[in-house]
Structure formats: C-alpha cells, structure tokens
Design an enzyme around this catalytic site. Structure first.
Site, short mmCIF file in Angstrom:
data_model
loop_
_atom_site.label_atom_id
_atom_site.label_comp_id
_atom_site.label_asym_id
_atom_site.label_seq_id
_atom_site.Cartn_x
_atom_site.Cartn_y
_atom_site.Cartn_z
N SER A 92 2.87 35.86 11.02
CA SER A 92 1.95 34.86 10.47
C SER A 92 1.38 34.02 11.60
CB SER A 92 2.69 33.94 9.48
OG SER A 92 3.61 33.11 10.15
N LYS A 93 0.30 33.33 11.28
CA LYS A 93 -0.39 32.48 12.25
C LYS A 93 0.51 31.37 12.78
CE LYS A 93 -4.41 31.20 14.15
NZ LYS A 93 -5.19 32.04 15.05
N ARG A 94 1.50 30.98 11.99
CA ARG A 94 2.37 29.87 12.39
C ARG A 94 3.14 30.18 13.65
NH1 ARG A 94 3.12 30.01 6.91
NH2 ARG A 94 5.07 31.15 7.13
N GLN A 95 3.41 31.45 13.90
CA GLN A 95 4.23 31.80 15.06
C GLN A 95 3.44 32.50 16.17
OE1 GLN A 95 8.23 33.16 14.70
NE2 GLN A 95 8.33 32.72 12.52
#
Length: 515
Positions: free
Chosen positions: A280-283
């Site tokens: 995901s974009k979060r990581q």
C-alpha cells in the site's frame, strides 16, 4: 470452460481511478506474456463504470504507462497508433475520451460506451426470473445491515423485494421509484472451478449475497459488465489479482444464467510489503509513475515485476530476463499461490545490473534529466555540464548506481569546489613532509602525462608504478586532494574524469594546505 483449442484471447481491464498500480502492471504483464507465449491476442479494456471513483486524465495516464512499459496490445484504446500492433488489420474509431481512439473488432473497449448492452442482459435476466428489481432505500439497507451485525450475522440482502408482487413492481416502475437490479443467487449450491494458479476452488452459494448487477444510475456493477464484456470479446483466460477470487463464483453463476461458456481463471497472488502486509501507499511507492520518476529502467522494472509471484522453476537461478526471454519461459502453472513480497532492495539490485550494461550514450540519456534537477549540477561551471564530462562521471558511477535519481549524490566533488581539513590528507602516521612528498609525486606524474594520453589506463599505470608496495602512502593523499572525501571512486577514475587541468589545480591546493 473454454476449449483449449480456441485462439487465446486475454485482456487487461483497469479502472481509471488514478495511477497504474505496480500490481496492475504485473497483471498486465502476465496477460501480455501469456498471450505472446501462446500466439494469442492481448487486449486493453477500460472499466470506467464506477463514475464516483473516476479521475480526470487517468485513462490517458494508464495508456501512457503501459506504452512506457513496452506492453503492446492488439486491441483496445490507445493514444499513439505507433504503440499498438497489427493496426492495419483494424480501422481506428474515436472514443468518448478526447485524443483516445480504439482499434479492434470487439469494441467499444470502454465500458461507459457499452451501457445499452449491460441493460439488455440485465433485463433478460429479470424476464427469465434469474434477477429482480430491488427498490430498497439506502436507509433501509443500512438498518438491515446494522440489525444483522447486532445479531452476529454476516451482512446479506434479505430479499425483501423478491417477494413483491408483479403489480407492486409495475406500480413502482411507473412511479419512477429508484431501483437496482439484483442477481437471484441459487440456494445451497456448490460452485466449483479449476483455477490455473490455485487449482480446485469451491464456494457454497449460501455465503453469497444477491449482488447488484445494474445500479440506480443505470451503470452496471463490475460483476455484470465484466461477464458480458469477457463473453462478447471472446476472452478465453481471465488473469487477474487474487482479490477477485471471491467474486468468481458470482461470475460463473452469471455465465450459467446467460447460457454462456465461462473462460478459464487464473488468480495472481497478492503483493506484500516486507512485513507481509498488503502492498500500500502507506509503506512506499505503489505507482508505476513513481518508479519512472526515480529513474528505474523500464526493462529492469518489468524484469522485477515478472518475478513477483513467478519464476521459471526447475532449479533455475536466473534472475535477469529480457522481455523475449520472459515470453519464452512464462507459464501460468509456475505462478505461486503465496503472496509475493515487494523487496525494494531486490529491485535496486536488478536495476543496477541493467545500468551496468548501458553504453555511455544510454547512461547520459537516462541520467541527464536527473542531473538537471540537482543543485550541485545547476550551480556547476559550464565545463562540468558538457555531455562528454557527464559521460565520464557516469561511466565511473554506473558500477555503484542503483537508480538514476541518485546520480552524483555520493560524488558531488565532480561538480563542486571541495574543502577539507589538512589532517584528512595524512596517511596513517605519516608526517607533513611525507604527505607533501606524496602529493608532489602525484602532481609530477600527472603533469607529465600529455593531454592526448590522458586516459584511465595511463593514469593508473603510472601512479601504481610510482606507488610500488606503498600504495596507501601515495593514493590516500591523492584521493583526498581530488575529492575532499574519505570514500570515493578510485583516484585514477576521479583524475581521469576531472581532467588534467582540474586534477593538477586540486593537487596544488592540497600542497598549499599542508605547507
């Protein structure tokens, strides 16, 4: 399932909700490789029926990302006709997106242009008693869901509208009460199918909701549009992400309800972060455009993405593949079930292998846009901005470079004035006088090399001859004098790139600093 003797036809069908996700690139790549391996057709289809998630410009962005990756499709929308193959076989047709045209005999390939088809088949299912109108309001559905959860039941439509009389349905339709069309899922049936990747998979219909086929805005849901399009476009193999596996029994039931033959399915493993969570974009970056912006080579990214869930098997240790080699070796049967970890270090390593193989001109073409964004380059003198100078720097850096966005960062001394403390010039316990003698020796050697003979081999040979067994005594002060750094490429490489005049000037500055 589809007859194995039919011509292979596959599709990549992204939704224009933003950028091309790295997982989407893998899905497109596996479809492309499978089609090419089997002398089949690779089509592009735009699934834009979820208007609430549509992003302006996303269609064009998706097409450009696929073009950049070099995945040519025979059918579907495109911008530049030079990017598709077999164009002469088909007449181009305009689309609802400005500047986008379509090629192929099974179009339109943009779902928002196929609404009448979806309506036709939804109404057919209603007439045959295999689907029904649902007039429930969002408020009623939300209350139903909360009540079910409170009773620890899985949220599922309660079929309230299935019990409406024909007269009630006619009245609501005549009154233009908003409705959706729901599929009537058969009770307590076992839906089993053979997935090419996951082998035998089965679901009981009691766990499946009466999914919506046609929404109140008259746009189809993914389920209906997907099945109708795959059938009418004669798709033989549906190769997609594992997240669609729970939807597959719904699709199989729709194929059966419409009297159509289902394609073969292959569900690809999830892409995972290193901690095994879903990518995901979060990581980290997940868009293909992000990796392009960081200076990854497209061939390296394709190579890396191909290995996210697949390998050639049979004890093969090969990790670097050309696109032609991937086509030759690719088999869906060798795609893994387990999630594939996206290891950025592995991508960096693969990219570095491709960088090492580039010619000076190719290095310059890839790296120059990144140099031009860096302050140390912008502020450099004109002689350090020439193509010839940059090629020398890149020939040195390419052995240690993992991506082009890093060019020059570790070696700014090629572009900037340097400064350092006198003590840095000292090799171990050498005295100032020994340091001066060492620097003077290097100065004299380099001064005696004619400009016409200023080559890496000549510089290295003459300096090593002078150093003898005491390389550190000569080369350490030379390295610091040329770079102002304790870690750098070899002083031979640095002197070669800087040129005779600059190298002698820096040595002269070092001598003055020690004296």
């Amino acid at each position: 399932m589809i007859d194995s003797e039919k011509k292979v036809r596959v599709r990549f069908a992204p939704s224009p909700t933003g950028y091309l996700h790295i997982g989407g690139l893998r899905t497109a790549l596996y479809n492309y490789l499978f089609a090419k391996k089997n002398d089949g057709v690779f089509a592009l289809r735009i699934e834009d029926t979820d208007r609430s998630r549509y992003v302006e410009g996303a269609v064009e962005s998706l097409i450009r990302s696929l073009q950049w990756a070099g995945l040519k499709w025979e059918e579907g929308p495109h911008i530049n006709k030079q990017q598709t193959t077999n164009n002469k076989q088909h007449q181009e047709k305009s689309s609802s997106y400005p500047g986008v045209v379509e090629v192929g005999d099974f179009g339109p390939y943009i779902q928002s242009e196929r609404l009448d088809l979806y309506k036709k088949y939804a109404e057919q299912l209603v007439e045959e008693g295999k689907a029904y109108y649902c007039f429930c309001t969002p408020d009623r559905l939300e209350k139903m869901r909360k009540d079910q959860l409170a009773q620890k039941q899985a949220p599922k439509y309660d079929r309230h509208c299935l019990n409406l009389s024909e007269e009630e349905i006619k009245q609501k339709l005549a009154s233009e009460v908003p409705f959706v069309v729901r599929f009537k899922v058969p009770n307590n049936q076992n839906i089993a199918f053979e997935d090419i990747v996951r082998k035998k998979v089965s679901f009981n219909t009691n766990t499946i909701d009466d999914q919506v086929l046609l929404k109140s805005d008259r746009f189809p849901t993914y389920h209906l549009a997907n099945v109708v399009d795959d059938h009418l476009m004669q798709i033989t193999h549906v190769i997609r992400g594992e997240e669609w596996l729970p939807s597959t029994p719904k699709h199989i039931m729709l194929y059966e309800a419409l009297g159509w033959e289902a394609p073969q399915f292959a569900h690809l493993p999830l892409l995972l972060n290193r901690d095994k969570s879903k990518l995901s974009k979060r990581q980290g970056d997940v868009a293909v455009e992000d990796y392009l912006a960081k200076g990854y080579i497209k061939e390296a990214l394709i190579n890396f993405v191909a290995l996210l869930g697949w390998n050639p098997g049979e004890g093969s240790t090969q990790e670097i593949f050309t696109l032609d080699e991937l086509i030759e070796k690719f088999e869906l049967s060798k795609v893994h079930k387990a999630g594939a970890v996206f290891d950025i270090k592995k991508l960096d390593w693969i990219n570095s292998q491709y960088i090492k193989k580039l010619s000076p001109d190719e290095l310059l073409k890839n790296a120059k846009p990144f140099f031009q964004k860096k302050d140390f380059f912008v502020d450099a003198s004109d002689d350090k901005k020439t193509d010839e100078y940059l090629k020398k720097v890149l020939m040195i850096e390419k052995e240690r470079l993992s991506k082009f966005s890093d060019v020059g960062d570790e070696n700014t001394f090629f572009f900037q004035e340097i400064s350092y403390q006198k003590e840095m010039l000292r090799w171990k316990t050498n005295t100032d006088q020994q340091t001066i003698e060492s620097l003077q020796t290097s100065y004299d050697i380099l001064k005696d090399i004619d400009e016409s003979d200023w080559s890496l081999s000549a510089i290295e040979t003459k300096l090593l001859e002078a150093a003898g067994d005491k390389r550190g005594d000569l080369l350490w002060p030379l390295r610091v004098a040329l770079t102002g750094a304790q870690k750098s490429p070899s002083p031979f490489e640095v002197a070669w790139a800087l040129g005779k005049e600059e190298s002698l000037a820096r040595l002269k500055n070092a001598l003055e600093l020690v004296k």
